[in-house]
Design a protein around this motif. Structure first.
Motif, PDB file in Angstrom:
ATOM      1  N   PHE A  45     -37.414  46.496  41.227  1.00  0.00           N
ATOM      2  CA  PHE A  45     -37.645  45.257  41.967  1.00  0.00           C
ATOM      3  C   PHE A  45     -37.717  44.039  41.048  1.00  0.00           C
ATOM      4  O   PHE A  45     -37.435  42.925  41.486  1.00  0.00           O
ATOM      5  N   THR A  46     -38.094  44.241  39.806  1.00  0.00           N
ATOM      6  CA  THR A  46     -38.036  43.130  38.846  1.00  0.00           C
ATOM      7  C   THR A  46     -36.590  42.689  38.654  1.00  0.00           C
ATOM      8  O   THR A  46     -36.276  41.491  38.724  1.00  0.00           O
ATOM      9  N   ILE A  47     -35.720  43.664  38.428  1.00  0.00           N
ATOM     10  CA  ILE A  47     -34.294  43.371  38.250  1.00  0.00           C
ATOM     11  C   ILE A  47     -33.719  42.728  39.509  1.00  0.00           C
ATOM     12  O   ILE A  47     -33.007  41.721  39.455  1.00  0.00           O
ATOM     13  N   ALA A  48     -34.043  43.311  40.659  1.00  0.00           N
ATOM     14  CA  ALA A  48     -33.505  42.804  41.927  1.00  0.00           C
ATOM     15  C   ALA A  48     -33.976  41.385  42.214  1.00  0.00           C
ATOM     16  O   ALA A  48     -33.186  40.531  42.634  1.00  0.00           O
ATOM     17  N   THR A  49     -35.264  41.118  41.965  1.00  0.00           N
ATOM     18  CA  THR A  49     -35.808  39.788  42.246  1.00  0.00           C
ATOM     19  C   THR A  49     -35.159  38.725  41.376  1.00  0.00           C
ATOM     20  O   THR A  49     -34.771  37.656  41.869  1.00  0.00           O
ATOM     21  N   VAL A  50     -35.026  39.002  40.092  1.00  0.00           N
ATOM     22  CA  VAL A  50     -34.390  38.060  39.169  1.00  0.00           C
ATOM     23  C   VAL A  50     -32.940  37.832  39.579  1.00  0.00           C
ATOM     24  O   VAL A  50     -32.465  36.680  39.626  1.00  0.00           O
ATOM     25  N   TRP A  51     -32.239  38.887  39.908  1.00  0.00           N
ATOM     26  CA  TRP A  51     -30.830  38.809  40.295  1.00  0.00           C
ATOM     27  C   TRP A  51     -30.660  37.982  41.575  1.00  0.00           C
ATOM     28  O   TRP A  51     -29.793  37.110  41.674  1.00  0.00           O
ATOM     29  N   MET A  52     -31.513  38.249  42.557  1.00  0.00           N
ATOM     30  CA  MET A  52     -31.444  37.523  43.824  1.00  0.00           C
ATOM     31  C   MET A  52     -31.722  36.034  43.637  1.00  0.00           C
ATOM     32  O   MET A  52     -31.050  35.183  44.222  1.00  0.00           O
ATOM     33  N   LEU A  53     -32.710  35.717  42.811  1.00  0.00           N
ATOM     34  CA  LEU A  53     -33.046  34.320  42.560  1.00  0.00           C
ATOM     35  C   LEU A  53     -31.931  33.605  41.806  1.00  0.00           C
ATOM     36  O   LEU A  53     -31.668  32.422  42.049  1.00  0.00           O
ATOM     37  N   LEU A  54     -31.281  34.309  40.906  1.00  0.00           N
ATOM     38  CA  LEU A  54     -30.151  33.720  40.178  1.00  0.00           C
ATOM     39  C   LEU A  54     -28.992  33.414  41.127  1.00  0.00           C
ATOM     40  O   LEU A  54     -28.334  32.374  40.996  1.00  0.00           O
ATOM     41  N   LEU A  55     -28.749  34.300  42.073  1.00  0.00           N
ATOM     42  CA  LEU A  55     -27.683  34.067  43.047  1.00  0.00           C
ATOM     43  C   LEU A  55     -28.004  32.876  43.950  1.00  0.00           C
ATOM     44  O   LEU A  55     -27.108  32.164  44.411  1.00  0.00           O
ATOM     45  N   LEU A  56     -29.297  32.650  44.184  1.00  0.00           N
ATOM     46  CA  LEU A  56     -29.721  31.533  45.031  1.00  0.00           C
ATOM     47  C   LEU A  56     -29.993  30.259  44.238  1.00  0.00           C
ATOM     48  O   LEU A  56     -30.292  29.223  44.835  1.00  0.00           O
ATOM     49  N   ARG A  57     -29.899  30.342  42.931  1.00  0.00           N
ATOM     50  CA  ARG A  57     -30.294  29.217  42.073  1.00  0.00           C
ATOM     51  C   ARG A  57     -29.626  27.897  42.437  1.00  0.00           C
ATOM     52  O   ARG A  57     -30.315  26.864  42.535  1.00  0.00           O
ATOM     53  N   PRO A  58     -28.308  27.858  42.635  1.00  0.00           N
ATOM     54  CA  PRO A  58     -27.672  26.567  42.979  1.00  0.00           C
ATOM     55  C   PRO A  58     -28.254  25.963  44.250  1.00  0.00           C
ATOM     56  O   PRO A  58     -28.492  24.759  44.325  1.00  0.00           O
ATOM     57  N   GLU A  59     -28.499  26.798  45.245  1.00  0.00           N
ATOM     58  CA  GLU A  59     -29.032  26.323  46.514  1.00  0.00           C
ATOM     59  C   GLU A  59     -30.482  25.863  46.378  1.00  0.00           C
ATOM     60  O   GLU A  59     -30.885  24.845  46.945  1.00  0.00           O
ATOM     61  N   LEU A  60     -31.272  26.606  45.607  1.00  0.00           N
ATOM     62  CA  LEU A  60     -32.675  26.254  45.421  1.00  0.00           C
ATOM     63  C   LEU A  60     -32.819  24.960  44.624  1.00  0.00           C
ATOM     64  O   LEU A  60     -33.681  24.128  44.902  1.00  0.00           O
ATOM     65  N   GLU A  61     -31.972  24.782  43.617  1.00  0.00           N
ATOM     66  CA  GLU A  61     -32.013  23.562  42.811  1.00  0.00           C
ATOM     67  C   GLU A  61     -31.592  22.350  43.629  1.00  0.00           C
ATOM     68  O   GLU A  61     -32.152  21.264  43.491  1.00  0.00           O
ATOM     69  N   GLU A  62     -30.618  22.564  44.507  1.00  0.00           N
ATOM     70  CA  GLU A  62     -30.115  21.467  45.339  1.00  0.00           C
ATOM     71  C   GLU A  62     -31.193  20.955  46.294  1.00  0.00           C
ATOM     72  O   GLU A  62     -31.291  19.764  46.559  1.00  0.00           O
TER      73      GLU A  62
END
Length: 231
Positions: A45-62
């Motif tokens: 879940f550590t790996i999954a959480t980091v991966w999921m947040l990275l995929l959402l990073r552009p949207e979250l930053e926007e």
């Protein structure tokens, strides 16, 4: 729905199923069964959480707005009381109308693992709130809400959220919590808000379950002291 959302869903499902392979590997290295389940859960879940947040990073930053951080935190805390109230109402309905036990098999299972392997506490307190809010609120609720309306989006996403916990005796309790989380997401326009509420709620549940006997003894002592003071 954006392609990255599908990637996130696949990552989440794969992580849920990864214990079938991962836990036996740790068992082969001499780790106990409970520790193997706990450690693998945290690793995956550590790996999954980091991966999921990275995929959402552009949207979250926007959509990030530091001026709203205080509002998000306040609503995250207030949302805890809303969710607690909603779950209590749902629990009473289950108990009086359906004669359901207030005990949750899913909660007891997680508590048993955490009591034997404390590192597992990170799963329900940190990783589950983050990943579940991304899946059930950000992706499922958000995608449906854009195309239909709030009530239909809440119904489908909260029902999916409740069913995914595989504790069908308390389906209404999980549904109530999911509905509050969706309201918080729409109210603040930030997925961080329901994450905060979800974390606080799960933390309370874990503390109460892990220290139930101590809390009961403390309450009995306080009752004795108070009664002694009156008489």
């Amino acid at each position: 729905m954006p392609r990255r959302y599908w990637y996130i869903i696949i990552i989440y499902l794969a992580t849920q199923l990864s214990g079938i392979v991962g836990a036996p590997i740790l068992l082969a290295f001499g780790m106990g069964q409970t520790d193997a389940i706990a450690v693998w859960s945290i690793i995956s879940f550590t790996i999954a959480t980091v991966w999921m947040l990275l995929l959402l990073r552009p949207e979250l930053e926007e959509k990030s707005d530091r001026s709203k951080s205080g509002v998000i935190i306040l609503w995250g805390i207030a949302g805890f009381f809303l969710a607690l109230f909603a779950q209590n109402i749902a629990g009473m309905i289950e108990m009086y109308l359906f004669n359901s036990s207030p005990e949750s098999e899913n909660t007891e299972m997680l508590t048993n693992i955490a009591s034997q392997s404390p590192i597992f506490i990170l799963l329900p307190v940190i990783f589950a709130p983050i990943t579940e809010e991304i899946i059930f609120r950000k992706i499922i609720f958000g995608s449906i809400y854009k195309r239909t309306n709030f009530l239909l989006a809440v119904f489908i996403s909260s029902l999916a959220f409740a069913a995914f916990h595989f504790d069908f005796t308390h389906l209404l309790v999980y549904f109530a919590a999911g509905s509050v989380f969706a309201f918080l997401y729409v109210r603040t326009k930030s997925i961080i808000t329901p994450m905060i509420t979800h974390m606080i709620l799960n933390s309370l549940v874990m503390v109460v379950q892990l220290y139930r006997e101590d809390l009961e003894n403390y309450m009995e002592q306080m009752e004795t002291i108070l009664l002694g003071g009156f008489f």
